[in-house]
Motif scaffolding. Structure first.
Motif: not given
Length: 221
Positions: A99-103, A105-110, A121-135
């Motif tokens: 859902a945030q593919k551009n971001e 890749y941008r952060l990976l490259n950064a 790290v903050l991006y990945m932690v938020e992705a895990i948090r959002a996935t946990a809530v949704n699940t």
């Protein structure tokens, strides 16, 4: 993407090369060994931070011609299980990342170009948090739907048949026969009653009949 004999990561629209991963079997094997040592090393990293760092490292190594992202995200979930944060590998982290593919890749490259670890790290932690809530929301919806189907089935259909319907979004007659130890005729009767009750939709696929759990399909969508 491929360029000559090499693999590179490029912009899917412009085909411009963005990142060239390590080349050569020996080099990749050595870097994967380092990745494995980091993943399993005893240190004070929070498990979520370790997942984020290991994911970047795996994607930077890019060991396969294709499927590195999917493989990396599966490894993320297995790391969470290994750390004791999950008892089952149920988090579909890909949904949040895609859902945030551009971001992503941008952060990976950064990280590669600027050493921007904190934002990654903050991006990945938020992705895990959002996935946990949704699940958790989906699990609650599935449990409520399962209870609703049990009530609709009443005494006409055994609880074991209802359980089969929630193992995956569809079932076959033989699934009920095998899981509930009933005859094919009895299994067909139970499934027919659930079709009549509006719980299932019958669909012919080739020579087989599939019984689709529409409510579960809707939750999973």
């Amino acid at each position: 993407m491929r360029h000559g004999e090499g693999v590179y990561i490029g912009n899917p629209v412009t085909r411009r090369r963005i990142y060239t991963p390590p080349q050569g079997a020996a080099v990749i094997a050595e870097k994967l060994k380092n990745w494995e040592e980091f993943v399993n090393s005893p240190d004070d990293f929070d498990p979520l931070v370790r997942v984020a760092l290991a994911h970047y490292q795996f994607e930077a190594i890019h060991p396969f011609d294709d499927g590195n992202g999917r493989t990396g995200r599966i490894l993320n979930v297995l790391m969470l299980v290994s750390a004791g944060l999950l008892t089952e590998p149920v988090l579909y982290i890909s949904q949040s990342i895609i859902a945030q593919k551009n971001e992503y890749y941008r952060l990976l490259n950064a990280v590669t170009s600027e050493g921007a670890w904190e934002a990654w790290v903050l991006y990945m932690v938020e992705a895990i948090r959002a996935t946990a809530v949704n699940t958790l929301q989906k699990i609650k919806q599935i449990q409520a739907l399962q209870e609703q189907v049990r009530e609709l089935a009443g005494n006409q259909v055994p609880v074991g048949v209802v359980d089969v319907l929630f193992e995956q979004p569809y079932c076959r007659i033989r699934d009920v026969v095998e899981h509930c130890s009933v005859t094919r005729q009895t299994a067909t009767k139970y499934l027919g009653e659930l079709v009549s009750a509006g719980v299932l939709r019958e669909e012919k696929v080739g020579r087989e009949k599939l019984f689709v759990n529409e409510g579960l399909m809707e939750v999973l969508r």
